[in-house]
Design an enzyme around this catalytic site. Structure first.
Site, short mmCIF file in Angstrom:
data_model
loop_
_atom_site.label_atom_id
_atom_site.label_comp_id
_atom_site.label_asym_id
_atom_site.label_seq_id
_atom_site.Cartn_x
_atom_site.Cartn_y
_atom_site.Cartn_z
N SER A 93 0.83 -1.20 0.00
CA SER A 93 0.00 0.00 0.00
C SER A 93 0.87 1.26 0.00
CB SER A 93 -0.97 -0.04 1.19
OG SER A 93 -2.00 0.92 1.05
N ASP A 110 -9.41 -4.06 -5.97
CA ASP A 110 -8.81 -2.93 -5.27
C ASP A 110 -8.85 -1.68 -6.14
OD1 ASP A 110 -7.20 -1.19 -3.83
OD2 ASP A 110 -5.37 -2.38 -4.06
N HIS A 117 -7.69 -5.09 -1.59
CA HIS A 117 -6.46 -4.39 -1.24
C HIS A 117 -5.79 -5.05 -0.03
CE1 HIS A 117 -3.73 -0.98 -1.00
NE2 HIS A 117 -3.97 -0.89 0.31
#
Length: 312
Positions: free
Chosen positions: A146, A239, A270
């Site tokens: 991320s 995502d 995600h």
């Protein structure tokens, strides 16, 4: 879709209202993410040590098999505001074990305590100190998920631009690497059970501050990929941040500027890697990423062991 995936998707969707609620505050959201990361069980026998490197607190991770093939520097996710080295050290341990590495997980400064470029500058300092203490960049990889994935790519660009020897490879997990997209509120919707484009649009300005969001240190997906180490990247089909991975791949392949291996996991969300303790798909992803990262290192006989230097 397996029952395990259904169950996790349901739990994440139930947690979404808390993550989007501005009444909860950053402290409450940090607690919520800590609960999510706490579900990652440590690989049996993993040992941790808290140290300080270049003024930054770091979790050192030693897998049970006493791996000596290389070192993983892992940069945690959390929108540059949430997450911690302690919270993500178990995930790093799984990846380190899969690759046969030891690992270090820095606790870079998050927003709102600090904005760009402090986290990036801290990571340059940590990496440089490790090199000064004897770390071999040829048997070192940097990876992150991320925001940590975006920071990983930004760090590699910063090292290249400053003439500092870069790592052997980069590992990007669902990288958040185009914050300019969120500053303009142009991120598309997707089927992710937790992440909404509005979340990215909320966190991005807090990290960017008064800087140009197109800067490669902020949005490395728009940066120059030339001269970077090989990239091993994983993204998730549901995502909304997967478009950043697509942009990175397009930039690398269109110009031939950097080697990239991109694996997309359809019907997953995600950072599904955080469910490595319960999802076979997450275990497969971590195992695959570890093997591919290790493949970019020299054969073990070519170099001595590469433990990260210990700092007290």
């Amino acid at each position: 879709m397996t029952p395990g995936k259904n169950a996790v998707r349901f739990v994440l969707r139930c947690a979404r209202p808390l993550f989007v609620s501005r009444y909860l505050g950053v402290g409450g959201r940090r607690f919520m993410l800590a609960m999510v990361t706490a579900a990652v069980r440590d690989p049996k026998g993993t040992r941790y040590q808290r140290v300080t490197i270049a003024g930054v607190p770091v979790e050192q991770v030693q897998p049970a098999d006493h791996a000596t093939h290389g070192t993983l520097i892992y940069l945690h996710g959390g929108g540059y505001a949430l997450g911690s080295a302690k919270g993500y050290r178990a995930l790093a341990a799984h990846l380190a074990s899969a690759a046969g590495f030891t690992a270090v997980v820095p606790d870079y400064t998050r927003v709102p305590e600090a904005q760009y470029p402090l986290a990036l500058d801290e990571m340059v300092a940590v990496y440089s100190q490790l090199l000064a203490d004897g770390l071999d960049p040829r048997t070192t990889v940097i990876a992150g998920d991320s925001a940590g994935g975006g920071l990983t790519l930004a760090l590699a660009m910063a090292l290249r631009d400053r003439g500092i020897p870069g790592p052997a490879a980069l590992g990007l997990i669902c990288p958040w690497a185009d914050l300019a997209l969120d500053m303009d509120r142009r991120r598309p919707m997707a089927r992710d059970p937790l992440i909404l484009p509005s979340m990215c649009a909320e966190w991005a300005p807090q990290y960017v501050g008064a800087f140009d969001p197109e800067l490669p240190g902020i949005s490395p997906a728009s940066g120059d990929m030339r001269g970077l180490p090989p990239i091993v990247m994983q993204s998730a089909g549901d995502d909304p941040i997967h478009v950043d991975a697509d942009k990175i791949e397009t930039s690398c392949t269109a110009t031939g500027s950097a080697s990239i291996d991109h694996r997309r996991f359809d019907n997953l969300w995600h950072d599904f890697h955080l469910q490595v303790s319960i999802l076979p798909e997450a275990r497969d992803a971590i195992a695959d990423l570890g093997v591919k990262l290790r493949s970019h290192l020299p054969m073990p006989a070519e170099h001595a062991s590469n433990h990260p230097p210990t700092k007290g």
